[in-house]
Enzyme design. Structure first.
Site, PDB file in Angstrom:
ATOM      1  N   ASP A   4      -5.579  -6.841   5.642  1.00  0.00           N
ATOM      2  CA  ASP A   4      -5.094  -5.467   5.465  1.00  0.00           C
ATOM      3  C   ASP A   4      -5.042  -4.758   6.811  1.00  0.00           C
ATOM      4  O   ASP A   4      -6.074  -4.573   7.456  1.00  0.00           O
ATOM      5  CB  ASP A   4      -6.048  -4.727   4.508  1.00  0.00           C
ATOM      6  CG  ASP A   4      -5.592  -3.315   4.173  1.00  0.00           C
ATOM      7  OD1 ASP A   4      -4.501  -2.912   4.609  1.00  0.00           O
ATOM      8  OD2 ASP A   4      -6.352  -2.624   3.457  1.00  0.00           O
ATOM      9  N   MET A  57     -10.388  -6.750   7.315  1.00  0.00           N
ATOM     10  CA  MET A  57      -9.613  -5.631   7.860  1.00  0.00           C
ATOM     11  C   MET A  57      -9.084  -6.013   9.244  1.00  0.00           C
ATOM     12  O   MET A  57      -9.852  -6.430  10.117  1.00  0.00           O
ATOM     13  CB  MET A  57     -10.486  -4.373   7.976  1.00  0.00           C
ATOM     14  CG  MET A  57     -10.851  -3.714   6.663  1.00  0.00           C
ATOM     15  SD  MET A  57      -9.447  -3.260   5.618  1.00  0.00           S
ATOM     16  CE  MET A  57      -8.575  -2.089   6.667  1.00  0.00           C
ATOM     17  N   ASP A 116      -5.403   2.771  -1.657  1.00  0.00           N
ATOM     18  CA  ASP A 116      -6.414   3.049  -0.635  1.00  0.00           C
ATOM     19  C   ASP A 116      -7.150   4.343  -0.931  1.00  0.00           C
ATOM     20  O   ASP A 116      -6.626   5.430  -0.710  1.00  0.00           O
ATOM     21  CB  ASP A 116      -5.736   3.133   0.735  1.00  0.00           C
ATOM     22  CG  ASP A 116      -5.262   1.772   1.218  1.00  0.00           C
ATOM     23  OD1 ASP A 116      -6.099   0.860   1.315  1.00  0.00           O
ATOM     24  OD2 ASP A 116      -4.051   1.634   1.483  1.00  0.00           O
ATOM     25  N   HIS A 147      -8.794  -0.437  -3.135  1.00  0.00           N
ATOM     26  CA  HIS A 147      -9.581  -0.621  -1.912  1.00  0.00           C
ATOM     27  C   HIS A 147     -10.398   0.637  -1.691  1.00  0.00           C
ATOM     28  O   HIS A 147      -9.870   1.672  -1.307  1.00  0.00           O
ATOM     29  CB  HIS A 147      -8.596  -0.882  -0.754  1.00  0.00           C
ATOM     30  CG  HIS A 147      -9.241  -1.067   0.581  1.00  0.00           C
ATOM     31  ND1 HIS A 147      -8.497  -1.098   1.750  1.00  0.00           N
ATOM     32  CD2 HIS A 147     -10.534  -1.245   0.947  1.00  0.00           C
ATOM     33  CE1 HIS A 147      -9.321  -1.275   2.775  1.00  0.00           C
ATOM     34  NE2 HIS A 147     -10.549  -1.356   2.318  1.00  0.00           N
ATOM     35  N   MET A 199     -10.006   6.871   0.022  1.00  0.00           N
ATOM     36  CA  MET A 199     -10.798   7.264   1.208  1.00  0.00           C
ATOM     37  C   MET A 199     -11.524   8.562   0.922  1.00  0.00           C
ATOM     38  O   MET A 199     -10.944   9.502   0.377  1.00  0.00           O
ATOM     39  CB  MET A 199      -9.866   7.456   2.412  1.00  0.00           C
ATOM     40  CG  MET A 199      -8.996   6.246   2.710  1.00  0.00           C
ATOM     41  SD  MET A 199      -8.085   6.458   4.242  1.00  0.00           S
ATOM     42  CE  MET A 199      -6.979   5.036   4.170  1.00  0.00           C
ATOM     43  N   HIS A 258      -1.538  -1.931  -3.962  1.00  0.00           N
ATOM     44  CA  HIS A 258      -2.786  -1.747  -3.211  1.00  0.00           C
ATOM     45  C   HIS A 258      -3.019  -0.245  -3.038  1.00  0.00           C
ATOM     46  O   HIS A 258      -2.184   0.461  -2.472  1.00  0.00           O
ATOM     47  CB  HIS A 258      -2.661  -2.436  -1.859  1.00  0.00           C
ATOM     48  CG  HIS A 258      -3.884  -2.340  -1.001  1.00  0.00           C
ATOM     49  ND1 HIS A 258      -4.953  -3.210  -1.121  1.00  0.00           N
ATOM     50  CD2 HIS A 258      -4.221  -1.487  -0.011  1.00  0.00           C
ATOM     51  CE1 HIS A 258      -5.876  -2.897  -0.233  1.00  0.00           C
ATOM     52  NE2 HIS A 258      -5.461  -1.843   0.452  1.00  0.00           N
ATOM     53  N   MET A 271     -12.650   2.760   0.280  1.00  0.00           N
ATOM     54  CA  MET A 271     -13.225   3.089   1.592  1.00  0.00           C
ATOM     55  C   MET A 271     -14.090   4.328   1.396  1.00  0.00           C
ATOM     56  O   MET A 271     -13.761   5.445   1.804  1.00  0.00           O
ATOM     57  CB  MET A 271     -12.100   3.316   2.606  1.00  0.00           C
ATOM     58  CG  MET A 271     -11.438   2.006   3.031  1.00  0.00           C
ATOM     59  SD  MET A 271      -9.797   2.229   3.711  1.00  0.00           S
ATOM     60  CE  MET A 271      -8.834   2.274   2.196  1.00  0.00           C
ATOM     61  N   SER A 296       0.860  -1.189   0.000  1.00  0.00           N
ATOM     62  CA  SER A 296       0.000   0.000   0.000  1.00  0.00           C
ATOM     63  C   SER A 296       0.894   1.235   0.000  1.00  0.00           C
ATOM     64  O   SER A 296       1.822   1.337   0.804  1.00  0.00           O
ATOM     65  CB  SER A 296      -0.874   0.014   1.251  1.00  0.00           C
ATOM     66  OG  SER A 296      -1.322   1.333   1.503  1.00  0.00           O
TER      67      SER A 296
HETATM   68  C1  DX5 Z   1      -5.930   1.265   6.104  1.00  0.00           C
HETATM   69  C2  DX5 Z   1      -5.586   0.860   4.708  1.00  0.00           C
HETATM   70  C3  DX5 Z   1      -4.391   0.007   4.607  1.00  0.00           C
HETATM   71  C4  DX5 Z   1      -3.129   0.635   5.114  1.00  0.00           C
HETATM   72  C5  DX5 Z   1      -2.214  -0.470   5.552  1.00  0.00           C
HETATM   73  O1  DX5 Z   1      -7.156   1.867   6.123  1.00  0.00           O
HETATM   74  O2  DX5 Z   1      -6.657   0.137   4.125  1.00  0.00           O
HETATM   75  O3  DX5 Z   1      -4.218  -0.518   3.301  1.00  0.00           O
HETATM   76  O4  DX5 Z   1      -2.472   1.424   4.169  1.00  0.00           O
HETATM   77  O5  DX5 Z   1      -1.103   0.095   6.166  1.00  0.00           O
HETATM   78  P1  DX5 Z   1      -0.253  -0.718   7.238  1.00  0.00           P
HETATM   79  O6  DX5 Z   1       0.249  -1.951   6.574  1.00  0.00           O
HETATM   80  O7  DX5 Z   1       0.815   0.234   7.613  1.00  0.00           O
HETATM   81  O8  DX5 Z   1      -1.179  -1.039   8.397  1.00  0.00           O
HETATM   82 ZN    ZN Z   2      -6.268  -0.958   2.214  1.00  0.00          ZN
END
Ligand code: DX5
Ligand code: ZN
Length: 226
Positions: free
Chosen positions: A178, A140, A38, A69, A40, A36, A71, A11
């Site tokens: 994740d 998660m 993210d 991903h 948001m 990956h 969110m 990520s």
């Molecule tokens: C959190 C994200 C993850 C995050 C993981 O909301 O979905 O993908 O970037 O980061 P680490 O591996 O540092 O927990």
């Molecule tokens: Zn993620």
């Protein structure tokens, strides 16, 4: 239990964004399987990151499949934009979709692989009816919103129970984890049935190179698969 080949999905949340293209190419050269990404929206989670514009730019930086991903509240509104931007896998949250089955169908029709994620407080029972229709389930292991959080230990037993359900309903389905995964606990999550491992701060940090960090993750589960 089936143990398919383990995939590492870095990520970029904790990457050095001033040198993003280099950071992504280093992950690819270092043996990453997916990137990956993210997304948001500041509504479903208390943070805002990026949208299709950045996905499109990342798509031009790498040949790796893009694991997006979402969110995002009611992601069905944006799926086509993310597909057009280059997403290969689109994962939505069960908690964010009023009509989850229809949203999953939409992803499949767009030609992407469909993933469904659940938050730490959501039971795997919420996935029983949708499980036959998805390509990936994401458990998660932190509350979504930020990189670098601590792994919630109950996620390992949740992965085990989810893999058991998938072996019954959809044996070829990928199981992703994740949040808070690093060399010290990757063996446990792989042993529990996860085969797609997201790692943000364990890959992008100032302790070692990206390639060294990916190698440390691979070493962390080597004896589990042996
Ligand atoms: C959190 C994200 C993850 C995050 C993981 O909301 O979905 O993908 O970037 O980061 P680490 O591996 O540092 O927990
Ligand atoms: Zn993620």
């Amino acid at each position: 239990m089936t143990t398919p080949q383990v995939k590492i999905a870095p990520s970029i949340l904790t990457a050095d964004w001033g040198h993003l293209a280099d950071q992504i190419r280093e992950a690819e050269a270092g043996g990453a399987d997916y990137m990956h990404l993210d997304v948001m929206d500041g509504t479903f989670v208390p943070n805002i990151t990026f949208g299709p514009l950045v996905i499109k730019a990342v798509d031009q930086m790498t040949d790796l499949p893009l694991d997006v991903h979402l969110m995002v509240a009611e992601p069905s509104r944006y799926l086509e934009n993310f597909r057009d931007a280059g997403a290969d896998i689109l994962t939505v949250h069960a908690e964010a979709c009023t009509h989850l089955h229809s949203t999953v169908q939409q992803i499949t029709r767009l030609g992407c692989r469909a993933g469904v994620a659940i938050n730490p407080a959501t039971s795997i029972d919420a996935l029983r009816e949708i499980a036959p229709f998805v390509d990936m389930v994401l458990i998660m292991s932190v509350n979504p919103g930020f990189g670098g959080q601590r792994f919630i230990e109950t996620a390992t037993s949740k992965l085990r129970r989810m893999r058991y359900m998938l072996d019954e309903l959809n044996p070829t389905c990928d199981l992703q984890v994740d949040g808070g995964v690093g060399p010290a606990n990757i063996g446990d999550v792989v042993d529990s049935g996860a085969n797609v491992i997201v790692a943000g701060s364990a890959v992008y940090n100032d302790r070692a190179s990206i390639a060294e960090n990916i190698a440390a993750l691979r070493a962390g589960y080597a004896n589990v698969q042996a």
